[in-house]
Write an enzyme that holds these catalytic residues in place. Sequence first.
Site, PDB file in Angstrom:
ATOM      1  N   GLU A 281      46.857  31.237  19.801  1.00  0.00           N
ATOM      2  CA  GLU A 281      45.791  31.715  20.826  1.00  0.00           C
ATOM      3  C   GLU A 281      44.209  31.373  20.390  1.00  0.00           C
ATOM      4  O   GLU A 281      43.366  31.146  21.246  1.00  0.00           O
ATOM      5  CB  GLU A 281      45.973  33.122  21.079  1.00  0.00           C
ATOM      6  CG  GLU A 281      47.416  33.618  21.672  1.00  0.00           C
ATOM      7  CD  GLU A 281      47.764  32.892  22.819  1.00  0.00           C
ATOM      8  OE1 GLU A 281      46.854  32.852  23.697  1.00  0.00           O
ATOM      9  OE2 GLU A 281      48.930  32.110  22.786  1.00  0.00           O
ATOM     10  N   TRP A 284      43.939  27.931  21.717  1.00  0.00           N
ATOM     11  CA  TRP A 284      43.645  27.925  23.146  1.00  0.00           C
ATOM     12  C   TRP A 284      42.314  28.041  23.348  1.00  0.00           C
ATOM     13  O   TRP A 284      41.526  27.167  24.356  1.00  0.00           O
ATOM     14  CB  TRP A 284      44.478  28.868  23.939  1.00  0.00           C
ATOM     15  CG  TRP A 284      45.831  28.369  24.336  1.00  0.00           C
ATOM     16  CD1 TRP A 284      46.957  28.403  23.666  1.00  0.00           C
ATOM     17  CD2 TRP A 284      46.244  27.037  25.261  1.00  0.00           C
ATOM     18  NE1 TRP A 284      48.068  27.647  24.253  1.00  0.00           N
ATOM     19  CE2 TRP A 284      47.495  26.921  25.107  1.00  0.00           C
ATOM     20  CE3 TRP A 284      45.469  26.528  26.216  1.00  0.00           C
ATOM     21  CZ2 TRP A 284      48.103  25.958  26.194  1.00  0.00           C
ATOM     22  CZ3 TRP A 284      46.114  25.667  27.171  1.00  0.00           C
ATOM     23  CH2 TRP A 284      47.512  25.425  26.978  1.00  0.00           C
ATOM     24  N   TRP A 312      42.936  24.416  51.136  1.00  0.00           N
ATOM     25  CA  TRP A 312      42.938  25.673  50.775  1.00  0.00           C
ATOM     26  C   TRP A 312      42.600  26.570  52.192  1.00  0.00           C
ATOM     27  O   TRP A 312      42.278  25.944  53.047  1.00  0.00           O
ATOM     28  CB  TRP A 312      41.737  26.038  49.805  1.00  0.00           C
ATOM     29  CG  TRP A 312      41.725  25.323  48.349  1.00  0.00           C
ATOM     30  CD1 TRP A 312      41.104  24.289  48.040  1.00  0.00           C
ATOM     31  CD2 TRP A 312      42.778  25.738  47.356  1.00  0.00           C
ATOM     32  NE1 TRP A 312      41.627  24.117  46.683  1.00  0.00           N
ATOM     33  CE2 TRP A 312      42.425  24.808  46.173  1.00  0.00           C
ATOM     34  CE3 TRP A 312      43.873  26.534  47.207  1.00  0.00           C
ATOM     35  CZ2 TRP A 312      43.091  24.646  44.936  1.00  0.00           C
ATOM     36  CZ3 TRP A 312      44.612  26.776  46.005  1.00  0.00           C
ATOM     37  CH2 TRP A 312      44.169  25.961  45.005  1.00  0.00           C
ATOM     38  N   ASN A 347      47.278  39.181  29.571  1.00  0.00           N
ATOM     39  CA  ASN A 347      47.373  37.629  29.849  1.00  0.00           C
ATOM     40  C   ASN A 347      48.679  37.463  30.791  1.00  0.00           C
ATOM     41  O   ASN A 347      48.351  36.625  31.625  1.00  0.00           O
ATOM     42  CB  ASN A 347      47.594  36.863  28.639  1.00  0.00           C
ATOM     43  CG  ASN A 347      47.319  35.483  28.772  1.00  0.00           C
ATOM     44  OD1 ASN A 347      46.326  35.112  29.441  1.00  0.00           O
ATOM     45  ND2 ASN A 347      48.374  34.636  28.533  1.00  0.00           N
ATOM     46  N   TRP A 365      41.212  28.475  43.902  1.00  0.00           N
ATOM     47  CA  TRP A 365      40.790  28.934  42.373  1.00  0.00           C
ATOM     48  C   TRP A 365      39.420  29.592  42.159  1.00  0.00           C
ATOM     49  O   TRP A 365      39.331  30.572  41.243  1.00  0.00           O
ATOM     50  CB  TRP A 365      41.426  28.076  41.508  1.00  0.00           C
ATOM     51  CG  TRP A 365      40.684  26.984  41.294  1.00  0.00           C
ATOM     52  CD1 TRP A 365      40.912  25.864  42.100  1.00  0.00           C
ATOM     53  CD2 TRP A 365      39.492  26.471  40.432  1.00  0.00           C
ATOM     54  NE1 TRP A 365      39.956  24.787  41.811  1.00  0.00           N
ATOM     55  CE2 TRP A 365      39.211  25.142  40.785  1.00  0.00           C
ATOM     56  CE3 TRP A 365      38.715  27.281  39.561  1.00  0.00           C
ATOM     57  CZ2 TRP A 365      38.123  24.630  40.252  1.00  0.00           C
ATOM     58  CZ3 TRP A 365      37.727  26.424  38.696  1.00  0.00           C
ATOM     59  CH2 TRP A 365      37.440  25.204  39.187  1.00  0.00           C
ATOM     60  N   TRP A 388      41.881  29.634  35.101  1.00  0.00           N
ATOM     61  CA  TRP A 388      42.143  29.315  36.689  1.00  0.00           C
ATOM     62  C   TRP A 388      42.488  27.954  36.857  1.00  0.00           C
ATOM     63  O   TRP A 388      43.443  28.004  37.666  1.00  0.00           O
ATOM     64  CB  TRP A 388      40.816  29.784  37.108  1.00  0.00           C
ATOM     65  CG  TRP A 388      40.779  31.278  37.275  1.00  0.00           C
ATOM     66  CD1 TRP A 388      40.308  32.090  36.545  1.00  0.00           C
ATOM     67  CD2 TRP A 388      41.352  32.053  38.273  1.00  0.00           C
ATOM     68  NE1 TRP A 388      40.557  33.314  36.956  1.00  0.00           N
ATOM     69  CE2 TRP A 388      41.240  33.470  38.169  1.00  0.00           C
ATOM     70  CE3 TRP A 388      42.372  31.406  39.533  1.00  0.00           C
ATOM     71  CZ2 TRP A 388      41.880  34.346  38.937  1.00  0.00           C
ATOM     72  CZ3 TRP A 388      42.915  32.654  40.293  1.00  0.00           C
ATOM     73  CH2 TRP A 388      42.491  33.808  40.007  1.00  0.00           C
TER      74      TRP A 388
END
Length: 482
Positions: A281, A284, A312, A347, A365, A388
């Site tokens: 993590e 990330w 969208w 998360n 988004w 996102w």
Amino acid sequence: MKNRAIVWFRRDLRLADNPALRAAVDGDYDGIVPVFIHAPEELGHWAEGGAQRVWLHDSLTALDNDLNALGSRLVVRRGPSLEALQVLIEESGATAVFWNRLYDPLIVERDKQIKQTLNKRDDLHVESFQAHLLFEPWQISTQQGAPYKVFTPFWKRIKQEPRRAPLPRPAELPPVWSRIGTVDIAELDLLPRIRWDKGIRQRWEPGESGAQRRLEAFLDEPAEQYDEGRDRPAVPGTSYLSPHLHFGEISPHQVMHRSEEWLDEHAKPAPREHIESFQSEIGWREFAHHVLFHFPATPEEPLDQRFKDFPWVQDDEALAAWRDGQTGIPMVDAGMRELWATGYMHNRLRMTVASFLTKNLRIAWQHGERWFWDTLVDADLANNTLGWQWAAGCGADAAPFFRIFNPARQGQRFDAKGAYVRRWVPEIAELPDKHIHEPWAAPKRVLEEAGITLGETYPRPIVDLKVSRREALDAFEQIKNT
């Protein structure tokens, strides 16, 4: 001649493992001026959101207290940053200015201009340091010399690189001269005037000591079941270090080093697997900053350019229901209410609510990104953007667009007894486990016994999950080959 150094604190609000501070301590300086400059105008609409400002207020207060304990104090000034530094240089007679680097696009450009301007002075040593990440974003590249767009090979490469050890905390610091004035932290108006921040203040302990306690609490218990616990929002199975890392109250070097120490103390195979998952993590986080640095337009634009033409939907009413946790989908509503109450969202829920917004509702988004920015205490431009775009299917190492999270199934799998949903959506708490994640499918008698009237005491779903999934896939077909 006196040698005096300014240490410019930014998102490195700690005394240990702070290379800029260490350079001042180890240098032959008669005085050190720690300064924080509040200049939100320099960050445009990516200035700190409401929840971050609450955290920043408390974190600056904690840093000032820690500096006082060592004989120093925090000098607080208002921006613009260059002008504030130039004034402080003249006031203090500083011969050096040190800071630790950050990588948000606007900050990179600002810091470059500041360094170029200050370096024109022959009487001033200016130096910046690497502290916010394990490695600089430009240090890691593919064999072809290109930036990574996929996490797994990126993290594999990172793990092969030698890392430095964390730097020690100073034992003491020289006092800051009384003639050096400061703005009171309260004068920065970081706290809301209507005090909606009670839940944040109750849940969190900003500051370096709070960050260290949070890490040790994680290693004391949740670490040994991390792979299982991290996906279950009803249990404290994660580290909750993300806001501390964002504000630099703890460094990734400290987290990696301490977790490896802990492994040496607990020489068992199972903990190693869990700690390695936990460390990924941190990987990330590195990857998010790597992508943002190399693709600085991504906070606004999709990395996958096909999504510029995605159809969208503009639906302000649905967007408001999503923000308010009133969608009629319990797992989504629970996540959004946790976010509003505590400034944080698990998360697993972040992925769930993001998928629901971008795919079931087909709302762009960027709307979700902006809401998270204002409501998360750990809102980080790199992490927020990557997350996102991952959920929407348009970013680096993104989930395929056809991977659409079913929020009811997510609840049944990761909150089987409904403990998380019952906490945050109490109006449906009396439903049996079988129906807690799909109240719309419950028999009328079950709803009556639980005191629920759909459309009155709890919303009906604002969208049909199956129909909206199919419509999302049809929309993707329109851009797939562009």
